[in-house]
Design a protein around this motif. Sequence first.
Motif, PDB file in Angstrom:
ATOM      1  N   THR A   1       8.871  43.490  68.593  1.00 13.75           N
ATOM      2  CA  THR A   1       9.247  44.899  68.455  1.00 13.75           C
ATOM      3  C   THR A   1       8.466  45.765  69.420  1.00 13.75           C
ATOM      4  OG1 THR A   1       9.803  44.582  66.125  1.00 13.75           O
ATOM      5  CG2 THR A   1       9.369  46.842  66.848  1.00 13.75           C
ATOM      6  N   LEU A   2       7.126  45.497  69.501  1.00 19.12           N
ATOM      7  CA  LEU A   2       6.288  46.271  70.404  1.00 19.12           C
ATOM      8  C   LEU A   2       6.698  46.057  71.855  1.00 19.12           C
ATOM      9  CD1 LEU A   2       3.884  48.174  70.696  1.00 19.12           C
ATOM     10  CD2 LEU A   2       2.392  46.164  70.820  1.00 19.12           C
ATOM     11  N   ALA A   3       7.050  44.803  72.179  1.00 18.93           N
ATOM     12  CA  ALA A   3       7.443  44.505  73.555  1.00 18.93           C
ATOM     13  C   ALA A   3       8.713  45.249  73.933  1.00 18.93           C
ATOM     14  CB  ALA A   3       7.630  42.999  73.725  1.00 18.93           C
TER      15      ALA A   3
ATOM     16  N   GLU B   1       6.852  58.608  63.326  1.00 16.64           N
ATOM     17  CA  GLU B   1       8.169  59.239  63.429  1.00 16.64           C
ATOM     18  C   GLU B   1       9.049  58.580  64.491  1.00 16.64           C
ATOM     19  OE1 GLU B   1       8.448  63.408  63.682  1.00 16.64           O
ATOM     20  OE2 GLU B   1       7.100  63.802  61.994  1.00 16.64           O
ATOM     21  N   ALA B   2       8.425  57.950  65.465  1.00 21.32           N
ATOM     22  CA  ALA B   2       9.164  57.323  66.565  1.00 21.32           C
ATOM     23  C   ALA B   2       8.634  55.907  66.782  1.00 21.32           C
ATOM     24  CB  ALA B   2       9.036  58.160  67.835  1.00 21.32           C
ATOM     25  N   PRO B   3       8.908  54.984  65.852  1.00 18.31           N
ATOM     26  CA  PRO B   3       8.371  53.620  65.976  1.00 18.31           C
ATOM     27  C   PRO B   3       8.910  52.859  67.181  1.00 18.31           C
ATOM     28  CG  PRO B   3       9.976  53.765  64.196  1.00 18.31           C
ATOM     29  CD  PRO B   3       9.728  55.160  64.647  1.00 18.31           C
ATOM     30  N   ASP B   4       9.968  53.382  67.804  1.00 14.76           N
ATOM     31  CA  ASP B   4      10.523  52.726  68.987  1.00 14.76           C
ATOM     32  C   ASP B   4       9.794  53.119  70.264  1.00 14.76           C
ATOM     33  OD1 ASP B   4      11.582  55.322  68.407  1.00 14.76           O
ATOM     34  OD2 ASP B   4      13.054  55.050  70.014  1.00 14.76           O
TER      35      ASP B   4
ATOM     36  N   ARG C   1      10.517  63.677  73.637  1.00 10.66           N
ATOM     37  CA  ARG C   1      10.290  63.538  72.193  1.00 10.66           C
ATOM     38  C   ARG C   1       8.813  63.721  71.858  1.00 10.66           C
ATOM     39  NH1 ARG C   1      13.126  58.043  70.411  1.00 10.66           N
ATOM     40  NH2 ARG C   1      12.263  58.663  68.383  1.00 10.66           N
ATOM     41  N   TYR C   2       7.941  63.176  72.705  1.00  6.54           N
ATOM     42  CA  TYR C   2       6.505  63.339  72.448  1.00  6.54           C
ATOM     43  C   TYR C   2       6.091  64.798  72.604  1.00  6.54           C
ATOM     44  CZ  TYR C   2       1.465  62.755  72.737  1.00  6.54           C
ATOM     45  OH  TYR C   2       0.114  62.869  72.508  1.00  6.54           O
ATOM     46  N   LEU C   3       6.595  65.463  73.637  1.00  6.67           N
ATOM     47  CA  LEU C   3       6.260  66.869  73.855  1.00  6.67           C
ATOM     48  C   LEU C   3       6.745  67.730  72.695  1.00  6.67           C
ATOM     49  CD1 LEU C   3       7.135  67.198  77.651  1.00  6.67           C
ATOM     50  CD2 LEU C   3       4.857  67.138  76.631  1.00  6.67           C
ATOM     51  N   ASP C   4       7.945  67.432  72.188  1.00 11.36           N
ATOM     52  CA  ASP C   4       8.466  68.178  71.047  1.00 11.36           C
ATOM     53  C   ASP C   4       7.571  67.982  69.827  1.00 11.36           C
ATOM     54  OD1 ASP C   4      10.574  69.122  72.538  1.00 11.36           O
ATOM     55  OD2 ASP C   4      12.029  67.659  71.783  1.00 11.36           O
ATOM     56  N   PHE C   5       7.095  66.760  69.621  1.00  7.59           N
ATOM     57  CA  PHE C   5       6.211  66.510  68.480  1.00  7.59           C
ATOM     58  C   PHE C   5       4.876  67.219  68.664  1.00  7.59           C
ATOM     59  CE2 PHE C   5       2.923  64.198  66.209  1.00  7.59           C
ATOM     60  CZ  PHE C   5       3.455  64.172  64.924  1.00  7.59           C
ATOM     61  N   LEU C   6       4.337  67.207  69.883  1.00  5.54           N
ATOM     62  CA  LEU C   6       3.058  67.861  70.152  1.00  5.54           C
ATOM     63  C   LEU C   6       3.119  69.340  69.800  1.00  5.54           C
ATOM     64  CD1 LEU C   6       0.202  67.593  71.465  1.00  5.54           C
ATOM     65  CD2 LEU C   6       1.273  68.197  73.636  1.00  5.54           C
TER      66      LEU C   6
ATOM     67  N   ALA D   1       9.594  48.163  72.618  1.00  7.48           N
ATOM     68  CA  ALA D   1       9.401  49.607  72.513  1.00  7.48           C
ATOM     69  C   ALA D   1       9.163  50.205  73.889  1.00  7.48           C
ATOM     70  CB  ALA D   1       8.219  49.905  71.598  1.00  7.48           C
ATOM     71  N   GLU D   2       9.670  51.417  74.063  1.00  8.14           N
ATOM     72  CA  GLU D   2       9.392  52.157  75.285  1.00  8.14           C
ATOM     73  C   GLU D   2       7.969  52.679  75.218  1.00  8.14           C
ATOM     74  OE1 GLU D   2      11.450  55.636  78.025  1.00  8.14           O
ATOM     75  OE2 GLU D   2      12.303  55.072  76.081  1.00  8.14           O
ATOM     76  N   THR D   3       7.257  52.657  76.329  1.00  6.77           N
ATOM     77  CA  THR D   3       5.852  53.050  76.349  1.00  6.77           C
ATOM     78  C   THR D   3       5.673  54.335  77.142  1.00  6.77           C
ATOM     79  OG1 THR D   3       5.092  50.757  76.180  1.00  6.77           O
ATOM     80  CG2 THR D   3       3.508  52.379  76.993  1.00  6.77           C
ATOM     81  N   ILE D   4       4.912  55.279  76.546  1.00  5.49           N
ATOM     82  CA  ILE D   4       4.510  56.502  77.247  1.00  5.49           C
ATOM     83  C   ILE D   4       3.054  56.343  77.629  1.00  5.49           C
ATOM     84  CG2 ILE D   4       4.186  58.990  77.087  1.00  5.49           C
ATOM     85  CD1 ILE D   4       6.314  59.046  74.915  1.00  5.49           C
TER      86      ILE D   4
END
Length: 292
Positions: free
Chosen positions: A38-40, A67-70, A265-270, A42-45
């Motif tokens: 799953t981790l492999a 909130e975004a496990p992917d 998505r990360y910026l929106d969460f921040l 997943a998209e990585t930031i």
Amino acid sequence: MSELQVQETRVNDGSATRRPLRPAARLLFALTAAAAATLACAETIRIGGTGSALGTMRLVGQDFSREAPDIALSIVPNLGSSGGLKALAADAIDLAVISRPLREEEAKQGVVAVEYGRTPFVFATSAKGVSSIALDRVEAILAGRYERWPDGTPVRPVLRPRSDSDSVLLASLSPGIKESLQAAHAREGMVVAITDQDSANELERLPGAFGTSTLALVLSESRKLTLLRVDGIAPLENGKANPDYPYWKHMFVVHKVPPAPAVKRYLDFLQSPAGRAILTRNGHRVGDSASR
């Protein structure tokens, strides 16, 4: 990737004799393999830049991942603000965090800087029984005129490189501090910490150490340091950044235009209520409160 390198941890497969797995062990192995797969997928930031922001970004990322496990988050250490921007330009990272506005030439590189908050620029020490300091005492420490704390412990200044944002901000506080800081850099045997984390490590390690940091770094990394009042005003009050404190660093997250969907998505969460709550708990003034 030119001078920017990504560190990898590799596991070597040994030649030990393998035994059949018991049922419980097989189940554990299957679950571990599934999680790894799953981790492999997943998209990585990848986030890097000023050390003042990394602890906070890591804490934000922990809640974001629920909130975004992917989407996986990777924190790249030891870049600094300018290094983070270079890494972003080279596509070595996806988001740069910096503690200064973009310079004119940097703003022309197809990137946008978003201020997500500001955090107190603090004086910190490991000395016992010291709780406050005045700017003229800072000047005397840097000039070598104030050499011992009240309990007799030698004062050990921890400097930052001349071009570092901490040094630039420190020099701007008064003409006397600017002159004393130049003198301190010219003296032999001075401790000069390259990164924000190096500085915090030295401040914790050296008896009587004195230097600069940020409230965000100290809180997000649970550093064992005394944050000094400046002319009687504390940087931290009732668990939050004190709006009356006089010295601040403005914190920015920088992304390319347009941002990738995962970055957006990360910026929106921040900038969401949940993200702002994490920032507030970790020494930031955010939103409208940041300007007051």
